[in-house]
Design a protein around this motif. Structure first.
Motif, PDB file in Angstrom:
ATOM      1  N   SER A  69       0.829  -1.208   0.000  1.00 41.13           N
ATOM      2  CA  SER A  69       0.000   0.000   0.000  1.00 41.13           C
ATOM      3  C   SER A  69       0.862   1.256   0.000  1.00 41.13           C
ATOM      4  O   SER A  69       0.583   2.223  -0.728  1.00 41.13           O
ATOM      5  CB  SER A  69      -0.908  -0.011   1.234  1.00 41.13           C
ATOM      6  N   THR A  70       1.936   1.241   0.810  1.00 40.54           N
ATOM      7  CA  THR A  70       2.840   2.393   0.863  1.00 40.54           C
ATOM      8  C   THR A  70       3.510   2.616  -0.482  1.00 40.54           C
ATOM      9  O   THR A  70       3.611   3.761  -0.973  1.00 40.54           O
ATOM     10  CB  THR A  70       3.911   2.177   1.944  1.00 40.54           C
ATOM     11  N   ALA A  71       3.960   1.535  -1.100  1.00 38.12           N
ATOM     12  CA  ALA A  71       4.617   1.657  -2.401  1.00 38.12           C
ATOM     13  C   ALA A  71       3.644   2.177  -3.456  1.00 38.12           C
ATOM     14  O   ALA A  71       4.013   2.997  -4.317  1.00 38.12           O
ATOM     15  CB  ALA A  71       5.196   0.313  -2.836  1.00 38.12           C
ATOM     16  N   THR A  72       2.397   1.724  -3.392  1.00 36.75           N
ATOM     17  CA  THR A  72       1.392   2.197  -4.350  1.00 36.75           C
ATOM     18  C   THR A  72       1.131   3.693  -4.179  1.00 36.75           C
ATOM     19  O   THR A  72       1.015   4.442  -5.156  1.00 36.75           O
ATOM     20  CB  THR A  72       0.077   1.417  -4.169  1.00 36.75           C
ATOM     21  N   THR A  73       1.056   4.119  -2.889  1.00 38.34           N
ATOM     22  CA  THR A  73       0.858   5.549  -2.616  1.00 38.34           C
ATOM     23  C   THR A  73       2.034   6.360  -3.138  1.00 38.34           C
ATOM     24  O   THR A  73       1.852   7.435  -3.744  1.00 38.34           O
ATOM     25  CB  THR A  73       0.706   5.783  -1.101  1.00 38.34           C
ATOM     26  N   GLN A  74       3.251   5.865  -2.918  1.00 31.63           N
ATOM     27  CA  GLN A  74       4.444   6.569  -3.407  1.00 31.63           C
ATOM     28  C   GLN A  74       4.447   6.634  -4.926  1.00 31.63           C
ATOM     29  O   GLN A  74       4.853   7.647  -5.509  1.00 31.63           O
ATOM     30  CB  GLN A  74       5.713   5.871  -2.902  1.00 31.63           C
ATOM     31  N   ALA A  75       3.987   5.543  -5.572  1.00 29.80           N
ATOM     32  CA  ALA A  75       3.936   5.546  -7.037  1.00 29.80           C
ATOM     33  C   ALA A  75       2.958   6.600  -7.529  1.00 29.80           C
ATOM     34  O   ALA A  75       3.230   7.326  -8.494  1.00 29.80           O
ATOM     35  CB  ALA A  75       3.533   4.166  -7.547  1.00 29.80           C
ATOM     36  N   GLY A  76       1.798   6.708  -6.843  1.00 27.13           N
ATOM     37  CA  GLY A  76       0.826   7.731  -7.237  1.00 27.13           C
ATOM     38  C   GLY A  76       1.358   9.136  -7.044  1.00 27.13           C
ATOM     39  O   GLY A  76       1.171  10.019  -7.899  1.00 27.13           O
ATOM     40  N   THR A  77       2.051   9.350  -5.902  1.00 26.77           N
ATOM     41  CA  THR A  77       2.636  10.667  -5.634  1.00 26.77           C
ATOM     42  C   THR A  77       3.693  11.023  -6.672  1.00 26.77           C
ATOM     43  O   THR A  77       3.739  12.155  -7.180  1.00 26.77           O
ATOM     44  CB  THR A  77       3.264  10.698  -4.232  1.00 26.77           C
ATOM     45  N   ALA A  78       4.540  10.050  -6.995  1.00 27.20           N
ATOM     46  CA  ALA A  78       5.591  10.303  -7.985  1.00 27.20           C
ATOM     47  C   ALA A  78       4.993  10.613  -9.352  1.00 27.20           C
ATOM     48  O   ALA A  78       5.476  11.498 -10.063  1.00 27.20           O
ATOM     49  CB  ALA A  78       6.514   9.091  -8.077  1.00 27.20           C
ATOM     50  N   THR A  79       3.921   9.914  -9.711  1.00 27.41           N
ATOM     51  CA  THR A  79       3.273  10.169 -10.998  1.00 27.41           C
ATOM     52  C   THR A  79       2.675  11.574 -11.040  1.00 27.41           C
ATOM     53  O   THR A  79       2.788  12.290 -12.043  1.00 27.41           O
ATOM     54  CB  THR A  79       2.168   9.129 -11.249  1.00 27.41           C
ATOM     55  N   THR A  80       2.033  11.975  -9.906  1.00 26.76           N
ATOM     56  CA  THR A  80       1.443  13.315  -9.836  1.00 26.76           C
ATOM     57  C   THR A  80       2.522  14.382  -9.939  1.00 26.76           C
ATOM     58  O   THR A  80       2.367  15.391 -10.656  1.00 26.76           O
ATOM     59  CB  THR A  80       0.672  13.485  -8.513  1.00 26.76           C
ATOM     60  N   GLN A  81       3.626  14.186  -9.204  1.00 25.19           N
ATOM     61  CA  GLN A  81       4.716  15.163  -9.247  1.00 25.19           C
ATOM     62  C   GLN A  81       5.328  15.240 -10.644  1.00 25.19           C
ATOM     63  O   GLN A  81       5.669  16.337 -11.118  1.00 25.19           O
ATOM     64  CB  GLN A  81       5.794  14.792  -8.221  1.00 25.19           C
ATOM     65  N   ALA A  82       5.467  14.092 -11.286  1.00 23.90           N
ATOM     66  CA  ALA A  82       6.039  14.102 -12.637  1.00 23.90           C
ATOM     67  C   ALA A  82       5.125  14.850 -13.596  1.00 23.90           C
ATOM     68  O   ALA A  82       5.579  15.620 -14.446  1.00 23.90           O
ATOM     69  CB  ALA A  82       6.260  12.670 -13.125  1.00 23.90           C
ATOM     70  N   SER A  83       3.809  14.642 -13.443  1.00 26.65           N
ATOM     71  CA  SER A  83       2.844  15.335 -14.310  1.00 26.65           C
ATOM     72  C   SER A  83       2.887  16.837 -14.079  1.00 26.65           C
ATOM     73  O   SER A  83       2.883  17.632 -15.027  1.00 26.65           O
ATOM     74  CB  SER A  83       1.437  14.797 -14.047  1.00 26.65           C
ATOM     75  N   ALA A  84       2.935  17.235 -12.769  1.00 18.69           N
ATOM     76  CA  ALA A  84       2.980  18.661 -12.449  1.00 18.69           C
ATOM     77  C   ALA A  84       4.266  19.290 -12.971  1.00 18.69           C
ATOM     78  O   ALA A  84       4.262  20.412 -13.497  1.00 18.69           O
ATOM     79  CB  ALA A  84       2.868  18.867 -10.940  1.00 18.69           C
ATOM     80  N   SER A  85       5.384  18.589 -12.818  1.00 20.91           N
ATOM     81  CA  SER A  85       6.667  19.113 -13.303  1.00 20.91           C
ATOM     82  C   SER A  85       6.660  19.261 -14.815  1.00 20.91           C
ATOM     83  O   SER A  85       7.175  20.237 -15.365  1.00 20.91           O
ATOM     84  CB  SER A  85       7.812  18.189 -12.866  1.00 20.91           C
ATOM     85  N   SER A  86       6.047  18.274 -15.499  1.00 16.60           N
ATOM     86  CA  SER A  86       5.974  18.348 -16.957  1.00 16.60           C
ATOM     87  C   SER A  86       5.129  19.530 -17.408  1.00 16.60           C
ATOM     88  O   SER A  86       5.496  20.254 -18.339  1.00 16.60           O
ATOM     89  CB  SER A  86       5.389  17.040 -17.500  1.00 16.60           C
ATOM     90  N   ALA A  87       3.983  19.754 -16.692  1.00 21.52           N
ATOM     91  CA  ALA A  87       3.122  20.885 -17.047  1.00 21.52           C
ATOM     92  C   ALA A  87       3.833  22.207 -16.798  1.00 21.52           C
ATOM     93  O   ALA A  87       3.745  23.147 -17.592  1.00 21.52           O
ATOM     94  CB  ALA A  87       1.823  20.822 -16.235  1.00 21.52           C
ATOM     95  N   SER A  88       4.573  22.276 -15.662  1.00 19.94           N
ATOM     96  CA  SER A  88       5.310  23.503 -15.345  1.00 19.94           C
ATOM     97  C   SER A  88       6.396  23.768 -16.381  1.00 19.94           C
ATOM     98  O   SER A  88       6.598  24.903 -16.818  1.00 19.94           O
ATOM     99  CB  SER A  88       5.932  23.386 -13.947  1.00 19.94           C
TER     100      SER A  88
END
Length: 205
Positions: free
Chosen positions: A93-112
């Protein structure tokens, strides 16, 4: 299998401000040069998180299998396997949450990064830089925008696109070309003569 620590991500340098011409050229190159390694680091982080999630899922499956086998080996083995399954599920569960967070951060960084790149492109359409001849298109090959400027190295002066033609800005050689609408050799009127100072004898010794 132990969780592998995620790789570090180097923060992007300060983004260029298209409204600040004094710092734009200085900041634009290091910022744009850092985008490629930044994307590589984000991808590495995502791969790390996925690998941890896969390992955790495998551990959970193994623990569940062990729990089934332990049923025949007594309550103690069942309790141990159940605990291991719970720990593995928490890790998954922790790894899945981290994967979701990393995906969100990558998306935000790409948009920025995309937004900043668009701002940098727009700014480069207005400040075309140093050129030896008057350009006919902007730095991207598109039509010139009214208000676009460049420094003519042959004429040693700034020039501005009026929307139809290039007109001169303030030159480092000639300076200001007119004062209050007057051009050429402007003669200033002489300063008025000072008023005379009168002294009166009041008869005081």
């Amino acid at each position: 299998m132990p969780t592998i620590a995620p790789p570090a991500i180097t923060a992007l340098p300060a983004a260029p401000d298209p409204n600040n011409r004094a710092t734009f050229n200085t900041l634009a190159y290091p910022w744009s040069a850092s985008l490629s390694p930044f994307g590589t680091q984000v991808a590495a982080l995502g791969a790390n998180v996925k690998a941890n999630a896969d390992d955790a899922a495998t551990s959970a499956t193994t623990a569940t299998t062990q729990a089934g086998l332990a049923t025949s080996n007594g309550a103690a083995q069942v309790t141990l396997a159940t605990t291991q399954a719970g720990n593995a599920a928490t890790s998954a569960s922790t790894a899945t949450t981290q994967a979701g967070t990393a995906t969100t951060q990558a998306s935000a960084s790409s948009a920025s990064a995309s937004a900043a790149a668009a701002s940098a492109e727009q700014a480069s359409k207005l400040n075309l830089g140093n050129k030896a001849i008057a350009p006919t298109v902007d730095n991207q090959g598109a039509a010139l925008l009214a208000g676009a400027t460049y420094y003519d190295t042959a004429l040693s002066k700034w020039r501005v696109w009026s929307g139809a033609a290039w007109v001169d800005g303030i030159s480092s050689i000639s300076g200001v070309s007119s004062i209050n609408g007057l051009t050429g050799a402007v003669t200033l009127p002489p300063a008025p003569a000072p008023e005379p100072i009168l002294f009166y004898n009041l008869g005081i010794n």
